[in-house]
Design a protein around this motif. Sequence first.
Motif, PDB file in Angstrom:
ATOM      1  N   VAL A  95      -1.129 -11.203   6.088  1.00 15.97           N
ATOM      2  CA  VAL A  95      -1.710 -10.097   5.315  1.00 15.97           C
ATOM      3  C   VAL A  95      -0.601  -9.263   4.686  1.00 15.97           C
ATOM      4  CG1 VAL A  95      -3.010  -7.940   5.532  1.00 15.97           C
ATOM      5  CG2 VAL A  95      -3.877 -10.015   6.584  1.00 15.97           C
ATOM      6  N   GLU A  96       0.471  -9.010   5.416  1.00 15.46           N
ATOM      7  CA  GLU A  96       1.585  -8.220   4.891  1.00 15.46           C
ATOM      8  C   GLU A  96       2.254  -8.946   3.718  1.00 15.46           C
ATOM      9  OE1 GLU A  96       4.058  -5.061   4.408  1.00 15.46           O
ATOM     10  OE2 GLU A  96       2.296  -5.195   5.691  1.00 15.46           O
ATOM     11  N   GLN A  97       2.434 -10.261   3.839  1.00 13.65           N
ATOM     12  CA  GLN A  97       3.021 -11.036   2.742  1.00 13.65           C
ATOM     13  C   GLN A  97       2.109 -11.008   1.514  1.00 13.65           C
ATOM     14  OE1 GLN A  97       3.712 -14.903   4.387  1.00 13.65           O
ATOM     15  NE2 GLN A  97       5.659 -14.342   5.348  1.00 13.65           N
ATOM     16  N   ALA A  98       0.811 -11.129   1.749  1.00  8.00           N
ATOM     17  CA  ALA A  98      -0.135 -11.082   0.623  1.00  8.00           C
ATOM     18  C   ALA A  98      -0.101  -9.705  -0.034  1.00  8.00           C
ATOM     19  CB  ALA A  98      -1.543 -11.399   1.105  1.00  8.00           C
ATOM     20  N   ARG A  99       0.007  -8.638   0.747  1.00  5.81           N
ATOM     21  CA  ARG A  99       0.075  -7.281   0.204  1.00  5.81           C
ATOM     22  C   ARG A  99       1.339  -7.105  -0.634  1.00  5.81           C
ATOM     23  NH1 ARG A  99       2.373  -2.532   0.951  1.00  5.81           N
ATOM     24  NH2 ARG A  99       3.660  -3.278   2.648  1.00  5.81           N
ATOM     25  N   GLN A 100       2.474  -7.600  -0.109  1.00 10.87           N
ATOM     26  CA  GLN A 100       3.724  -7.490  -0.857  1.00 10.87           C
ATOM     27  C   GLN A 100       3.665  -8.298  -2.155  1.00 10.87           C
ATOM     28  OE1 GLN A 100       6.830  -8.633   1.837  1.00 10.87           O
ATOM     29  NE2 GLN A 100       6.794  -6.689   2.959  1.00 10.87           N
ATOM     30  N   GLN A 101       3.074  -9.487  -2.088  1.00  9.04           N
ATOM     31  CA  GLN A 101       2.964 -10.324  -3.285  1.00  9.04           C
ATOM     32  C   GLN A 101       2.065  -9.653  -4.319  1.00  9.04           C
ATOM     33  OE1 GLN A 101       1.368 -14.215  -2.586  1.00  9.04           O
ATOM     34  NE2 GLN A 101       1.851 -14.945  -4.644  1.00  9.04           N
ATOM     35  N   SER A 102       0.948  -9.075  -3.865  1.00 11.03           N
ATOM     36  CA  SER A 102       0.065  -8.394  -4.824  1.00 11.03           C
ATOM     37  C   SER A 102       0.755  -7.165  -5.406  1.00 11.03           C
ATOM     38  CB  SER A 102      -1.262  -8.019  -4.170  1.00 11.03           C
ATOM     39  OG  SER A 102      -1.049  -7.063  -3.151  1.00 11.03           O
ATOM     40  N   GLY A 103       1.566  -6.465  -4.607  1.00 12.31           N
ATOM     41  CA  GLY A 103       2.332  -5.332  -5.121  1.00 12.31           C
ATOM     42  C   GLY A 103       3.321  -5.772  -6.187  1.00 12.31           C
ATOM     43  N   GLN A 104       3.978  -6.905  -5.970  1.00 10.96           N
ATOM     44  CA  GLN A 104       4.908  -7.437  -6.967  1.00 10.96           C
ATOM     45  C   GLN A 104       4.166  -7.834  -8.236  1.00 10.96           C
ATOM     46  OE1 GLN A 104       6.841 -10.634  -4.912  1.00 10.96           O
ATOM     47  NE2 GLN A 104       8.285  -9.309  -3.836  1.00 10.96           N
ATOM     48  N   GLN A 105       2.996  -8.438  -8.076  1.00 16.37           N
ATOM     49  CA  GLN A 105       2.214  -8.831  -9.247  1.00 16.37           C
ATOM     50  C   GLN A 105       1.769  -7.603 -10.032  1.00 16.37           C
ATOM     51  OE1 GLN A 105      -0.885 -11.269  -7.580  1.00 16.37           O
ATOM     52  NE2 GLN A 105       0.337 -13.132  -7.669  1.00 16.37           N
ATOM     53  N   VAL A 106       1.387  -6.544  -9.334  1.00 15.00           N
ATOM     54  CA  VAL A 106       0.982  -5.311 -10.008  1.00 15.00           C
ATOM     55  C   VAL A 106       2.163  -4.737 -10.787  1.00 15.00           C
ATOM     56  CG1 VAL A 106       0.317  -2.902  -9.590  1.00 15.00           C
ATOM     57  CG2 VAL A 106      -0.930  -4.737  -8.482  1.00 15.00           C
ATOM     58  N   THR A 107       3.345  -4.752 -10.161  1.00 15.45           N
ATOM     59  CA  THR A 107       4.540  -4.241 -10.837  1.00 15.45           C
ATOM     60  C   THR A 107       4.847  -5.071 -12.086  1.00 15.45           C
ATOM     61  OG1 THR A 107       5.418  -3.491  -8.713  1.00 15.45           O
ATOM     62  CG2 THR A 107       6.979  -3.692 -10.532  1.00 15.45           C
ATOM     63  N   GLN A 108       4.768  -6.389 -11.966  1.00 14.44           N
ATOM     64  CA  GLN A 108       5.009  -7.252 -13.115  1.00 14.44           C
ATOM     65  C   GLN A 108       3.970  -7.012 -14.210  1.00 14.44           C
ATOM     66  OE1 GLN A 108       5.038 -11.202 -11.503  1.00 14.44           O
ATOM     67  NE2 GLN A 108       7.152 -11.072 -10.779  1.00 14.44           N
TER      68      GLN A 108
END
Length: 126
Positions: free
Chosen positions: A42-55
Amino acid sequence: MDNAQLMPLLGGALIGIGLGAGAVYFWLSSQLKQERQRLNHVEQARQQSGQQVTQARKQIEQLQRENHELRLAVRPAPRPAPAPVVEPAVDAAEAARLYAESKMQPPAPKPAPRAFKDTEVLKRDE
């Protein structure tokens, strides 16, 4: 009951309690390991979604900048104000003569009003 019967009974109970505690410990540790794995996932998915939002935000900003540049490029250049039309100077005496002549001429006759409007044939929409 004597001590000969009591000792094996107590020993068996202690061994049973120890084995039960070990089994519970093993089961709980496996459950805890699964929960940690889920939490990491879940933490990895949250970080990945945060990166996608930033991009996505960076891409939006870039597109907005490009859109603004294109609007500036496409916007028509401001047109210069048209030059005022200069009318030739009119002599005051000539203007007075033209005005007097226009007043001396009889007005044009007005057409006689018609009593009824001409009949018009309207097409039907069928």
